[in-house]
Write a protein that holds these residues in place. Structure first.
Motif, PDB file in Angstrom:
ATOM      1  N   ARG A  25      34.570  42.723  32.850  1.00  0.00           N
ATOM      2  CA  ARG A  25      34.413  43.760  33.880  1.00  0.00           C
ATOM      3  C   ARG A  25      35.238  44.989  33.476  1.00  0.00           C
ATOM      4  O   ARG A  25      36.184  44.871  32.704  1.00  0.00           O
ATOM      5  CB  ARG A  25      34.970  43.270  35.217  1.00  0.00           C
ATOM      6  CG  ARG A  25      34.276  42.077  35.821  1.00  0.00           C
ATOM      7  CD  ARG A  25      34.986  41.734  37.116  1.00  0.00           C
ATOM      8  NE  ARG A  25      34.474  40.524  37.722  1.00  0.00           N
ATOM      9  CZ  ARG A  25      34.040  40.456  38.984  1.00  0.00           C
ATOM     10  NH1 ARG A  25      34.034  41.513  39.759  1.00  0.00           N
ATOM     11  NH2 ARG A  25      33.624  39.319  39.479  1.00  0.00           N
ATOM     12  N   ASP A  26      34.911  46.107  34.138  1.00  0.00           N
ATOM     13  CA  ASP A  26      35.682  47.323  33.871  1.00  0.00           C
ATOM     14  C   ASP A  26      36.943  47.385  34.723  1.00  0.00           C
ATOM     15  O   ASP A  26      37.746  48.303  34.587  1.00  0.00           O
ATOM     16  CB  ASP A  26      34.832  48.564  34.191  1.00  0.00           C
ATOM     17  CG  ASP A  26      33.646  48.654  33.243  1.00  0.00           C
ATOM     18  OD1 ASP A  26      33.805  48.193  32.096  1.00  0.00           O
ATOM     19  OD2 ASP A  26      32.581  49.134  33.665  1.00  0.00           O
ATOM     20  N   VAL A  27      37.041  46.459  35.641  1.00  0.00           N
ATOM     21  CA  VAL A  27      38.178  46.502  36.580  1.00  0.00           C
ATOM     22  C   VAL A  27      38.901  45.152  36.576  1.00  0.00           C
ATOM     23  O   VAL A  27      38.303  44.126  36.228  1.00  0.00           O
ATOM     24  CB  VAL A  27      37.708  46.790  38.026  1.00  0.00           C
ATOM     25  CG1 VAL A  27      37.226  48.211  38.166  1.00  0.00           C
ATOM     26  CG2 VAL A  27      36.625  45.801  38.456  1.00  0.00           C
ATOM     27  N   ILE A  28      40.150  45.157  37.015  1.00  0.00           N
ATOM     28  CA  ILE A  28      40.879  43.893  37.142  1.00  0.00           C
ATOM     29  C   ILE A  28      40.562  43.277  38.519  1.00  0.00           C
ATOM     30  O   ILE A  28      39.930  43.906  39.360  1.00  0.00           O
ATOM     31  CB  ILE A  28      42.405  44.089  37.003  1.00  0.00           C
ATOM     32  CG1 ILE A  28      42.950  44.994  38.118  1.00  0.00           C
ATOM     33  CG2 ILE A  28      42.753  44.612  35.629  1.00  0.00           C
ATOM     34  CD1 ILE A  28      44.458  44.926  38.252  1.00  0.00           C
ATOM     35  N   GLY A  29      40.997  42.050  38.723  1.00  0.00           N
ATOM     36  CA  GLY A  29      40.867  41.433  40.058  1.00  0.00           C
ATOM     37  C   GLY A  29      39.893  40.270  40.094  1.00  0.00           C
ATOM     38  O   GLY A  29      39.868  39.514  41.067  1.00  0.00           O
ATOM     39  N   GLY A  30      39.040  40.150  39.058  1.00  0.00           N
ATOM     40  CA  GLY A  30      38.124  39.007  39.005  1.00  0.00           C
ATOM     41  C   GLY A  30      37.279  38.899  40.259  1.00  0.00           C
ATOM     42  O   GLY A  30      36.842  39.913  40.843  1.00  0.00           O
ATOM     43  N   THR A  31      37.072  37.677  40.690  1.00  0.00           N
ATOM     44  CA  THR A  31      36.203  37.388  41.832  1.00  0.00           C
ATOM     45  C   THR A  31      36.732  37.980  43.142  1.00  0.00           C
ATOM     46  O   THR A  31      35.980  38.143  44.095  1.00  0.00           O
ATOM     47  CB  THR A  31      36.084  35.852  41.964  1.00  0.00           C
ATOM     48  OG1 THR A  31      35.511  35.360  40.761  1.00  0.00           O
ATOM     49  CG2 THR A  31      35.217  35.443  43.116  1.00  0.00           C
ATOM     50  N   LEU A  32      38.016  38.320  43.158  1.00  0.00           N
ATOM     51  CA  LEU A  32      38.544  38.909  44.401  1.00  0.00           C
ATOM     52  C   LEU A  32      37.913  40.261  44.695  1.00  0.00           C
ATOM     53  O   LEU A  32      37.928  40.723  45.833  1.00  0.00           O
ATOM     54  CB  LEU A  32      40.062  39.029  44.337  1.00  0.00           C
ATOM     55  CG  LEU A  32      40.848  37.734  44.519  1.00  0.00           C
ATOM     56  CD1 LEU A  32      42.336  38.023  44.581  1.00  0.00           C
ATOM     57  CD2 LEU A  32      40.430  36.965  45.764  1.00  0.00           C
ATOM     58  N   ASN A  33      37.330  40.908  43.655  1.00  0.00           N
ATOM     59  CA  ASN A  33      36.599  42.148  43.908  1.00  0.00           C
ATOM     60  C   ASN A  33      35.488  41.914  44.918  1.00  0.00           C
ATOM     61  O   ASN A  33      35.159  42.795  45.710  1.00  0.00           O
ATOM     62  CB  ASN A  33      35.990  42.684  42.607  1.00  0.00           C
ATOM     63  CG  ASN A  33      37.014  43.382  41.744  1.00  0.00           C
ATOM     64  OD1 ASN A  33      37.470  44.464  42.102  1.00  0.00           O
ATOM     65  ND2 ASN A  33      37.400  42.745  40.648  1.00  0.00           N
ATOM     66  N   GLU A  34      34.902  40.729  44.877  1.00  0.00           N
ATOM     67  CA  GLU A  34      33.823  40.403  45.820  1.00  0.00           C
ATOM     68  C   GLU A  34      34.375  39.686  47.052  1.00  0.00           C
ATOM     69  O   GLU A  34      33.974  39.957  48.173  1.00  0.00           O
ATOM     70  CB  GLU A  34      32.776  39.500  45.150  1.00  0.00           C
ATOM     71  CG  GLU A  34      31.914  40.228  44.131  1.00  0.00           C
ATOM     72  CD  GLU A  34      32.602  40.413  42.787  1.00  0.00           C
ATOM     73  OE1 GLU A  34      33.503  39.611  42.455  1.00  0.00           O
ATOM     74  OE2 GLU A  34      32.257  41.376  42.068  1.00  0.00           O
ATOM     75  N   ALA A  35      35.341  38.772  46.818  1.00  0.00           N
ATOM     76  CA  ALA A  35      35.879  37.980  47.937  1.00  0.00           C
ATOM     77  C   ALA A  35      36.463  38.883  49.011  1.00  0.00           C
ATOM     78  O   ALA A  35      36.374  38.590  50.207  1.00  0.00           O
ATOM     79  CB  ALA A  35      36.947  37.016  47.419  1.00  0.00           C
ATOM     80  N   LYS A  36      37.022  40.010  48.598  1.00  0.00           N
ATOM     81  CA  LYS A  36      37.688  40.877  49.578  1.00  0.00           C
ATOM     82  C   LYS A  36      36.702  41.525  50.554  1.00  0.00           C
ATOM     83  O   LYS A  36      37.110  42.088  51.574  1.00  0.00           O
ATOM     84  CB  LYS A  36      38.538  41.929  48.871  1.00  0.00           C
ATOM     85  CG  LYS A  36      37.784  43.073  48.198  1.00  0.00           C
ATOM     86  CD  LYS A  36      38.819  44.018  47.608  1.00  0.00           C
ATOM     87  CE  LYS A  36      38.367  45.348  47.109  1.00  0.00           C
ATOM     88  NZ  LYS A  36      37.251  45.497  46.244  1.00  0.00           N
ATOM     89  N   ASN A  37      35.410  41.440  50.246  1.00  0.00           N
ATOM     90  CA  ASN A  37      34.407  42.012  51.160  1.00  0.00           C
ATOM     91  C   ASN A  37      34.018  41.062  52.279  1.00  0.00           C
ATOM     92  O   ASN A  37      33.245  41.421  53.168  1.00  0.00           O
ATOM     93  CB  ASN A  37      33.149  42.404  50.387  1.00  0.00           C
ATOM     94  CG  ASN A  37      33.444  43.477  49.371  1.00  0.00           C
ATOM     95  OD1 ASN A  37      34.400  44.242  49.550  1.00  0.00           O
ATOM     96  ND2 ASN A  37      32.669  43.551  48.306  1.00  0.00           N
ATOM     97  N   ALA A  38      34.526  39.827  52.239  1.00  0.00           N
ATOM     98  CA  ALA A  38      34.210  38.888  53.320  1.00  0.00           C
ATOM     99  C   ALA A  38      34.980  39.300  54.572  1.00  0.00           C
ATOM    100  O   ALA A  38      36.073  39.866  54.472  1.00  0.00           O
ATOM    101  CB  ALA A  38      34.570  37.466  52.902  1.00  0.00           C
TER     102      ALA A  38
END
Ligand code: FAD
Ligand code: FMN
Lengths: 174, 662
Positions: free
Chosen positions: B433-446
């Motif tokens: 990915r171009d950004v750090i954070g892994g799956t939390l990039n998506e998890a944080k939208n919950a």
């Protein structure tokens, strides 16, 4: 493989009824064990009533988290009545609730009760079935009443043997 | 003149300029406290099971004392009866005999060595007690609402007198051990609140009846403890400002405020404003409750009493308490879980290093552990409860510097990266990915507060930068890259793989990945089936339900959300019910058809669920790249979801531990 709805439903239905039948049989098998250990001096009815009390005490623990006085007296009694009827229905009965003459009164009416049939298989008197249900409910209500600080009672008004007709119980604020 | 224990000068500190109200002194009784920061009493189950203080407990407290930079630092509430009816936790500290004084003194000394004001708390757990015996005690024998608690024995008048005396004796022991402030805990359904509440106090004697009667035992305790402490030791009380027990006919707000006034009349020097009960149906401190939600209760308390008001409850950041203290609506910023997650939190705020704070994610694992008789741990702080182990607190420098390639910039990779780099390794983190954070990039939208999970990445980013970690973003690590670079060590923090639904071959256009749904990349129809009933699937289901979709979850676990800790899981179950989400647990998808999916129970019963879209949230171990690393003879570690798909906590803990070892 397409789902054959009739087959799936009848299979689940058979499993459910098998499990329900085991509820009654397990109770009466344990009753025999208890009587053997208790000896001749102890009346079988006393043993069963004590069992009903213990059942009630345990079942009440799952009632308490769900009680809510904010629904008002009538709402509270109705939910309580439905929960009591629900225990019966889980065993395979058809029990419903009706409002009584005042907010503190509810009737539980059972038009199909598998317990008398199971009792008969084990040679248990019909009277015991009715008394045990009353005792179990009363034991639940003791904890519910103590928890909510309201005296609650239940009485068997009409008990029909072998499950025909309608059994009527009155739940009320004493 | 009020006594000052330690001189603190905050001038020149950036935090004192930014948050001036937090770092100014206040008088409690006859004691001057240099700032407005308080580490609130926290059970941690680190003491011996006979109530004696341990090295682990002392070290835990010492770290928190460093954090309050001169403020109040409270040790956990102690139980006070030899019969142990008041003991709520297997590792709770005891103070029912003078033999406990030397251990307690070790804690007071540690707090003083860090120049903190040492607080002692008296806590009879009442109807939440008796963890080691058969019956707990209370004003009336009201049945327990929660199965885990023991039956209550109604106290006689003599029992009440004995409990009052136990508080007085324990307070004297606290003073002898060297503590500077005394606190009586009337929080969340413990004995003091059992007496005050109309729900649990049904007595008809002088200890029951109206609120004055129900406060009688509390007043006797306050007066006795005050006398035992003398004029130099302030005595405070934690009191419920709102029980949230209307459904079981608990106290009204007016009665709660009356209890504040009566306590003030009885002589307390401050009140800590609390709310809620263990038995309340309303959540108070879980992540779904926004930060600052309860702060208005402090203002209301201040309108009823003159003594200083302290308050915690989701005040995780310094801005709001600073503002409210400035406005005269609060006097003290109490902190509990934020300092479990980062013991030095207020110190970092003072020093202008806020971005270095590891924030609590309000998951309540700490609490869940206590109620399961386990030592406390923290979801997000791997050092918590290991403060006495230098390997954790101060990992030794690497024996030889290695070139470490970390594949994956999710929480596992980042945690490992800064730890390894700070020990002297040369660390390179790669992510496709171009950004750090892994799956939390998506998890944080919950929904329901999951955006707070991202604070972990913010912290890790700063720590990586400080430790000199090099990032290679937008770079997929392939076998060829590993063969080319040949690092000394590879850490695979690649996250899970998402398995395919085998039977979906013909209708695969309906199947989308969870991450694409959460990032808004995938098109999702109106009727959705989510495959997988753990937290990621539930988070996604709630996200879609909020958009008005009809969502069904199908998953193999026996209960939905079994991976969410029990102190938080009940919230998710309620949200799912309210959103109309149906969960078929102990089930799997066995077929994808034109119309939807065929679901099968563990024992073979099948039915169809109509849907337009199927979201894959099931996860599996990620074995990619393992072989090439091993075949090149490179040291290999696998961390986080790549090892076994779990959660943020496991990712952080795995990463930290491997970072310590590499
Ligand atoms: C919707 C949702 C809700 C969730 N809710 C919660 C929750 O409430 N609580 C909780 O604890 N957890 C939650 N999770 C789970 C949590 O996000 C994960 O457990 C956690 O992110 C795992 O961290 P990790 O570092 O092991 O892997 P990941 O975060 O998956 O990171 C792996 C990284 O590796 C990279 N990568 C993979 N292969 C390569 C390669 N070959 N080269 C370069 N880079 C590569 C990926 O791009 C990715 O960035 C949720 C997840 C989702 C999706
Ligand atoms: C793990 C844990 C242990 C606690 N132990 C105590 C205690 O011993 N005495 C007490 O009065 N409150 C105790 N509390 C309550 C906290 O002091 C605090 O009031 C509450 O967690 C809300 O603050 P927070 O949002 O900052 O965590 C405890 C809370 C937690 C999470």
């Amino acid at each position: 493989m397409p789902v054959n709805v009739e087959k799936e439903l009848s299979q689940s239905w058979k499993r459910l009824h098998g499990a329900q039948a085991e509820i009654g049989k397990t109770f009466y098998r344990w009753r025999q064990v208890a009587l053997e250990f208790a000896g001749d001096e102890v009346a079988p009815l006393d043993v069963s009533l004590r069992a009903a009390e213990i059942f009630g005490k345990d079942i009440s623990k799952s009632f308490l988290p769900r009680l809510n006085w904010l629904k008002g007296e009538e709402g509270f009694m109705l939910i309580l009545g439905k929960a009591l009827a629900g225990i019966w229905n889980t065993d395979g009965a058809i029990a419903k609730v009706e409002k009584g003459d005042n907010p503190g009164e509810i009737f539980i009416k059972c038009s199909r009760d598998p317990w008398p049939t199971w009792a008969k298989e084990f040679g248990v008197p019909m009277e015991e079935v009715a008394l045990c249900r009353e005792r179990m409910y009363q034991s639940i209500l003791e904890d519910v009443g103590a928890f909510m600080n309201i005296p609650l009672k239940v009485e068997m008004q009409k008990a029909i043997s072998r499950g025909q007709g309608e059994t009527v119980m009155r739940l009320y604020k004493a | 003149m009020a006594k000052t224990l330690f001189e603190w000068d905050y001038s020149g500190f950036p935090g004192a300029e930014k948050y001036p109200h937090l770092f100014k002194p206040i008088q409690l009784g006859n004691l001057m406290v240099p700032n407005r920061v308080k580490y609130a009493a926290t059970e941690e189950n680190l003491n011996a099971h006979d109530g004696f203080v341990t090295d682990a407990g002392v070290a835990y407290m010492r770290e928190r004392a460093k954090g309050v930079v001169g403020g109040l630092c409270f040790m956990q509430g102690v139980y006070m009866d030899e019969k142990r009816q008041g003991q709520g936790y297997v590792g709770q500290a005891a103070a029912w005999d003078d033999k406990f004084i030397p251990g307690l003194k070790r804690i007071a000394d540690a707090l003083h060595e860090e120049r903190a004001v040492a607080g002692f708390q008296l806590m009879d757990c009442g109807r939440v007690g008796a963890v080691e015996v058969d019956y707990c005690h209370g004003p009336s024998a009201v049945p327990q609402r929660l199965r885990i608690f023991k039956p209550v024995q109604e106290m006689t008048r003599d029992d009440i007198k004995a409990v009052v005396q136990q508080h007085v004796d324990a307070a004297r022991r606290g003073v002898e051990a060297g503590f500077d402030v005394m606190e009586i805990s009337g929080i969340v359904g413990y004995l003091i609140s059992n007496f005050i509440s109309s729900y649990t106090n049904r007595r008809t004697d002088e200890y029951g009846g109206d609120i004055r009667g129900r406060m009688r035992a509390v007043v006797e305790i306050i007066e006795g403890v005050k006398a035992a402490c003398g004029p130099d030791i302030p005595v405070g009380i934690r009191l419920c400002s709102e029980e949230l027990l209307d459904d079981v006919r608990g106290n009204t707000i007016e009665e709660s405020m009356e209890s504040y006034k009566i306590s003030e009349e009885a002589g307390v020097d401050y009140i800590s404003c609390t709310l809620g009960w263990q038995e309340s149906i309303y959540p108070v401190i879980s992540r779904d409750i926004p930060m600052g939600n309860w702060i208005h209760l402090a203002k209301r308390a201040k309108e009823h009493v003159k003594v200083p008001i302290q308050m915690a409850y989701r005040l995780f950041k310094p801005g709001l308490p600073n503002e409210k203290i400035g406005a005269g609506e609060l006097d003290f910023w109490e902190i509990c879980r934020s300092m479990i997650a980062d013991p030095l939190m207020p110190k970092k705020v003072l020093e202008g290093k806020e971005e270095e704070v590891r924030h609590c994610v309000a998951c309540n694992l700490c609490l869940a552990r206590l109620f399961r008789d386990a030592p406390m741990t923290c979801y997000i702080n791997p050092v918590c409860a290991h403060e006495s182990d230098p390997e954790f607190t101060d990992p030794p420098a690497a024996e030889e510097e290695k070139e470490v390639m970390i594949v994956g910039a999710g929480p596992a990779g980042l945690e490992c990266a800064y730890m390894a780099a700070s020990r002297g390794h040369e660390v390179h983190v790669y992510d496709k990915r171009d950004v750090i954070g892994g799956t939390l990039n998506e998890a944080k939208n919950a929904p329901y507060g999951d955006d707070e999970l991202w604070t972990c990445i913010e912290y890790q980013k700063v720590m990586c930068e400080k430790a000199g970690v090099e990032f290679h973003l937008g770079t997929e690590v392939t076998e060829a890259l590993i063969e080319e670079e040949v690092p000394d060590t590879v850490v695979l923090a690649t996250g899970p793989v998402y398995p395919e639904i085998e039977s979906a071959a013909k209708n695969s256009d309906k199947v989308v990945n969870l991450l694409d749904v959460m990032s808004g990349k995938a098109e999702v129809g109106e009727k959705v089936v989510i495959w997988g009933n753990r937290k990621p699937g539930i988070g996604c289901a709630l996200h879609l339900a909020k958009q008005g979709k009809k969502v069904t979850i199908v998953g193999k676990e026996r209960t939905a959300g079994f991976d969410i800790n029990p102190s938080f899981k009940w919230r998710y179950m309620i949200y799912m019910r309210q959103s109309g989400i149906v969960a078929y647990n102990d089930c799997d998808i066995v077929e994808v058809t034109e119309e939807g999916v065929t679901v099968q129970t563990y024992d073979g019963v099948r039915w169809q669920v109509a849907c337009d879209t199927i979201v894959v949230s099931e996860r599996a171990t990620n074995d990619n790249l393992k072989k090439v690393v091993q075949s090149e003879g490179i040291e290999l570690f696998v961390v986080g979801d790549a090892l076994i798909p779990r959660n943020l906590s496991s990712a952080v803990h795995d990463g930290y531990r491997i970072g310590m070892r590499v």
